[in-house]
Design a protein around this motif. Structure first.
Motif, short mmCIF file in Angstrom:
data_model
loop_
_atom_site.label_atom_id
_atom_site.label_comp_id
_atom_site.label_asym_id
_atom_site.label_seq_id
_atom_site.Cartn_x
_atom_site.Cartn_y
_atom_site.Cartn_z
N VAL A 101 -17.65 -24.06 4.44
CA VAL A 101 -17.18 -23.05 3.47
C VAL A 101 -15.94 -23.53 2.71
CG1 VAL A 101 -16.44 -20.63 3.16
CG2 VAL A 101 -18.05 -21.20 4.99
N PHE A 102 -15.94 -23.27 1.41
CA PHE A 102 -14.79 -23.50 0.54
C PHE A 102 -14.24 -22.12 0.21
CE2 PHE A 102 -12.79 -23.94 -3.61
CZ PHE A 102 -12.22 -25.20 -3.61
N GLY A 103 -13.13 -21.72 0.83
CA GLY A 103 -12.59 -20.36 0.67
C GLY A 103 -11.50 -20.29 -0.38
N ILE A 104 -11.46 -19.18 -1.11
CA ILE A 104 -10.42 -18.97 -2.14
C ILE A 104 -9.87 -17.56 -2.00
CG2 ILE A 104 -9.88 -19.11 -4.60
CD1 ILE A 104 -12.78 -20.30 -4.86
N GLY A 105 -8.54 -17.44 -1.98
CA GLY A 105 -7.97 -16.10 -1.88
C GLY A 105 -6.45 -16.12 -1.97
N ASN A 106 -5.84 -14.99 -1.71
CA ASN A 106 -4.38 -14.91 -1.68
C ASN A 106 -3.88 -15.59 -0.41
OD1 ASN A 106 -3.82 -13.42 -4.06
ND2 ASN A 106 -4.53 -11.56 -3.07
N ALA A 107 -2.78 -16.32 -0.55
CA ALA A 107 -2.15 -16.94 0.62
C ALA A 107 -0.89 -16.14 0.94
CB ALA A 107 -1.78 -18.40 0.31
N LEU A 108 -0.94 -15.41 2.04
CA LEU A 108 0.18 -14.54 2.42
C LEU A 108 0.60 -14.84 3.85
CD1 LEU A 108 -1.33 -11.15 1.16
CD2 LEU A 108 0.36 -12.53 -0.04
N VAL A 109 1.89 -14.89 4.09
CA VAL A 109 2.35 -14.99 5.47
C VAL A 109 2.50 -13.58 6.02
CG1 VAL A 109 4.25 -15.69 6.99
CG2 VAL A 109 3.51 -17.21 5.15
N ASP A 110 1.76 -13.29 7.09
CA ASP A 110 1.88 -11.98 7.75
C ASP A 110 3.10 -12.00 8.67
OD1 ASP A 110 -0.43 -11.04 6.58
OD2 ASP A 110 -1.72 -11.55 8.28
N ILE A 111 3.93 -10.98 8.54
CA ILE A 111 5.09 -10.82 9.43
C ILE A 111 4.82 -9.57 10.27
CG2 ILE A 111 7.61 -10.57 9.54
CD1 ILE A 111 7.63 -11.68 6.59
N LEU A 112 4.44 -9.79 11.52
CA LEU A 112 4.02 -8.67 12.39
C LEU A 112 5.23 -8.14 13.16
CD1 LEU A 112 1.14 -10.86 13.53
CD2 LEU A 112 0.62 -8.63 12.63
N ILE A 113 5.49 -6.85 13.01
CA ILE A 113 6.64 -6.24 13.68
C ILE A 113 6.23 -4.92 14.33
CG2 ILE A 113 9.05 -5.49 13.42
CD1 ILE A 113 9.15 -6.98 10.75
N PRO A 114 6.40 -4.80 15.66
CA PRO A 114 6.13 -3.50 16.29
C PRO A 114 7.25 -2.52 15.94
CG PRO A 114 6.77 -5.15 17.93
CD PRO A 114 6.84 -5.82 16.59
N THR A 115 6.89 -1.27 15.64
CA THR A 115 7.91 -0.30 15.29
C THR A 115 7.48 1.11 15.73
OG1 THR A 115 9.28 0.53 13.48
CG2 THR A 115 7.01 0.05 12.93
N GLU A 116 8.27 2.10 15.39
CA GLU A 116 8.00 3.48 15.81
C GLU A 116 7.64 4.34 14.60
OE1 GLU A 116 8.04 4.36 19.03
OE2 GLU A 116 8.61 2.30 19.53
N ASP A 117 6.95 5.46 14.85
CA ASP A 117 6.62 6.40 13.77
C ASP A 117 7.88 6.88 13.05
OD1 ASP A 117 3.83 6.54 13.94
OD2 ASP A 117 3.96 7.80 15.72
N SER A 118 8.94 7.10 13.82
CA SER A 118 10.18 7.64 13.23
C SER A 118 10.74 6.70 12.15
CB SER A 118 11.23 7.86 14.32
OG SER A 118 11.42 6.66 15.05
N PHE A 119 10.55 5.36 12.36
CA PHE A 119 11.04 4.40 11.37
C PHE A 119 10.27 4.56 10.05
CE2 PHE A 119 10.78 0.28 9.19
CZ PHE A 119 12.13 0.06 8.95
N LEU A 120 8.94 4.70 10.16
CA LEU A 120 8.12 4.87 8.95
C LEU A 120 8.51 6.15 8.22
CD1 LEU A 120 4.54 3.91 10.24
CD2 LEU A 120 6.11 2.50 8.93
N GLN A 121 8.74 7.22 8.98
CA GLN A 121 9.12 8.49 8.36
C GLN A 121 10.47 8.36 7.65
OE1 GLN A 121 8.79 10.82 11.88
NE2 GLN A 121 6.56 10.98 11.69
N LYS A 122 11.40 7.69 8.33
CA LYS A 122 12.74 7.51 7.75
C LYS A 122 12.67 6.72 6.44
CE LYS A 122 16.04 4.61 9.21
NZ LYS A 122 16.76 3.88 10.26
N MET A 123 11.78 5.69 6.41
CA MET A 123 11.67 4.85 5.22
C MET A 123 10.75 5.47 4.16
SD MET A 123 13.61 2.23 5.97
CE MET A 123 13.28 0.79 4.97
#
Length: 331
Positions: free
Chosen positions: A6-28
């Motif tokens: 396969v010759f694949g083509i797409g966006n090249a993105l570095v994933d930065i995985l961070i565990p967090t809490e619901d309260s952080f999402l609400q705050k932001m």
């Protein structure tokens, strides 16, 4: 004999995985469980706010995830995406090649490598903040047409249809594939992509595609219907081979208009559904390039997808290479 599966083509993105809490999402103020495009400044602010948290990096992007899972199954491939000459860009190349996929696009001297901050809450929901960075400036000049010509399939992600230069790169890849007898596989990527570019997606499917990947929602968007059965029939009328995933219900396979349903594999410990579609495509492409029937290729795709939903993040921690017979033999 083709050199690459396969010759694949797409966006090249570095994933930065961070565990967090619901309260952080609400705050932001972020909507949980969805992907939002953000600028570098907003993303930087989030990273600063999570400074003390544990971070994991992965090379990512939808088609890149497919290519990595293809290599995990034992397939070969080369990937085209745009990164910058920065630490993330360097990491991206090394991480792709460590996973077994060739990545030789010269990095850009400008801009920043695209990144996707993935915030995982304790309920396994993932909230993604994506900054496309330099990845959205991929051009047709970045395609290595010699490598394309010695591949069995080209695999193009629908997300690339959002920018003028990435659109040109998609078209060139499809046209050159057709000329060289390379099969064209296209993934619709997201119902939003389909809705935004429906006429174009219809034309591409009709004129270029040997194989289309979509989920039930994307199929319904393209066919402009609320029925997944009608949607599949419609796409089958314009493309010879269609693979439509349907969540835990497995997948539907259409070959020359003949439709069959392939049941899914049970996932013992469902953790995170992101990347399931990417991994399904990887399993199918592995199968089709290694002599499997379309139905068996879809079975393998279902199995790879059933493994990824038991992991956090879009990367398998188990090696599936050489296990096809053992696993599919049980079906």
């Amino acid at each position: 004999m083709k050199h690459y599966d396969v010759f694949g083509i797409g966006n090249a993105l570095v994933d930065i995985l961070i565990p967090t809490e619901d309260s952080f999402l609400q705050k932001m103020g972020w909507n949980k469980g969805i992907m939002t495009l953000v600028d570098a400044e907003v993303q930087g602010g989030v990273l600063t706010a999570l400074d003390g948290h544990k971070k994991e990096l992965r090379s990512g992007g939808s088609a890149a995830n497919t290519m990595i899972a293809l290599a995990n199954s034992g397939g070969t491939g080369t990937y085209t995406g745009k990164v910058s000459e920065d630490t993330y860009g360097e990491f991206y190349k090394q991480d792709m090649e460590k996973a077994g996929i060739l990545f030789e696009v010269p990095p850009s001297k400008e801009g920043h490598t695209g990144t996707c901050v993935i915030l995982t809450t304790p309920d396994a929901e993932r909230t993604m903040l994506t900054h496309l960075g330099i990845s959205s400036t991929l051009t047709k000049q970045d395609l290595d047409l010699e490598k394309l010509k010695v591949s069995s399939y080209s695999y193009v992600e629908g997300y690339l249809w959002d920018g003028p230069s990435t659109k040109e790169a998609c078209l060139l890849a499809m046209e050159e594939s057709k000329k060289a007898g390379v099969k064209v596989a296209f993934t619709f990527s997201d119902p939003f992509c389909v809705n935004r570019s429906r006429e174009d997606f219809l034309r591409l499917t009709k004129e270029y595609c040997d194989l289309v990947f979509c989920n039930a929602e994307e199929a319904k968007a393209l066919a402009a219907t609320e029925s997944k059965e009608d949607a599949l029939k419609f796409i089958s009328s314009i493309c010879k081979n269609v693979m439509m995933t349907d969540g835990s219900n497995g997948a539907f396979v259409s070959v020359n208009g003949t439709i069959s349903h392939i049941g899914g594999f049970p996932a013992q410990n469902l953790l995170d559904t992101t990347g399931a579609g990417d991994c399904f495509a990887a399993g199918v492409l592995y199968g089709l390039t290694h002599g499997f029937s379309p139905e068996n290729a879809a079975r393998w795709g279902n199995y790879v997808a059933s493994r990824i939903v038991q992991e956090i993040g879009p990367r398998l921690s188990v090696r599936l290479m050489g296990r096809q017979e053992e696993i599919l033999g049980k079906v």
